[in-house]
Write an enzyme that holds these catalytic residues in place. Structure first.
Site, short mmCIF file in Angstrom:
data_model
loop_
_atom_site.label_atom_id
_atom_site.label_comp_id
_atom_site.label_asym_id
_atom_site.label_seq_id
_atom_site.Cartn_x
_atom_site.Cartn_y
_atom_site.Cartn_z
CG HIS A 145 81.32 8.67 22.73
ND1 HIS A 145 80.89 9.88 23.20
CD2 HIS A 145 81.37 8.78 21.38
CE1 HIS A 145 80.70 10.72 22.20
NE2 HIS A 145 80.99 10.07 21.07
CB ILE A 175 64.90 -5.59 14.37
CG1 ILE A 175 66.09 -6.17 13.63
CG2 ILE A 175 63.69 -5.44 13.45
CD1 ILE A 175 65.86 -7.58 13.14
#
Length: 216
Positions: A145, A175
């Site tokens: 968020h 990654i």
């Protein structure tokens, strides 16, 4: 059925070809579907090749002439600003660019996604997240968020980004990297694969390790 041309003929463009196939298979009767008309690449040795069923039809400069939406399928940890350079070189109306989100992605209704951005399989994007223009979010990424990701950012797969993170323009995240809540990553930086970022990263830096430390 909208026409689509992908800029670039490398690995990220192949991911986008698969993404479009999944969008088409899962589209509702009145949902958006795409027909990929071709790939554009400046490597003349690729001209005429068929890549994952899609032909390379010309150089990148042909983008202005094609009657189709566009998406930039180019990402490089070595040249983090390559996608920005392509978009600025073409200088096209932002409305020409398609925004593509995989049907398996979970995207909050309170998130915002910019033009030309691509979101691949099994991504989770939380509330009040902002993705800029021409961002590439690879498979399995989680974005918490209130995170703000600027234009031309690229992530590899399985990246974890906590809440309230700020990622500036043209950053590449390798990654499996993880970013702690509230950190800021400066423009043009590289986060090495598997790195754990616990504090702010200056612009143009490469950081690696757990905890991530300056490499260059």
């Amino acid at each position: 059925m909208g026409d689509l041309v992908i800029i670039g003929a490398g690995g990220s463009s192949r991911d986008i070809i698969d993404l479009v196939g999944d969008i088409n298979r899962h589209a509702s009767d009145d949902g958006q579907r795409w027909e990929i008309r071709g790939l554009l690449d400046d490597d003349q040795s690729k001209l005429g090749q068929i890549i994952c069923g899609v032909p390379v039809i010309g150089s990148i400069s042909k983008a202005a002439d094609v009657q189709a939406h566009l998406v930039v399928g180019i990402a490089s940890h070595r040249n983090r600003r390559v996608r920005k350079a392509v978009v600025e070189r073409l200088a096209l109306d932002p409305a020409r660019y398609a925004t593509l989100v995989h049907p398996s992605a979970s995207v909050s209704s309170w998130a915002r996604i910019g033009a030309g951005t691509v979101v691949l399989q099994n991504v989770v994007i939380g509330p009040q997240v902002t993705l800029g223009r021409h961002v590439l979010i690879s498979a399995g990424v989680t974005i918490g968020h209130d995170t703000a990701i600027s234009d031309y950012v690229s992530t590899a797969s399985q990246v974890g980004i906590a809440g309230g993170v700020v990622i500036r323009e043209s950053v590449y995240i390798g990654i499996g990297a993880c970013l702690r809540e509230g950190v800021e990553v400066g423009e043009g930086s590289l986060i090495g694969m598997g790195s754990v970022v616990t504090r702010n990263v200056e612009a143009g830096r490469t950081v690696v390790g757990n905890p991530a430390r300056r490499h260059s």
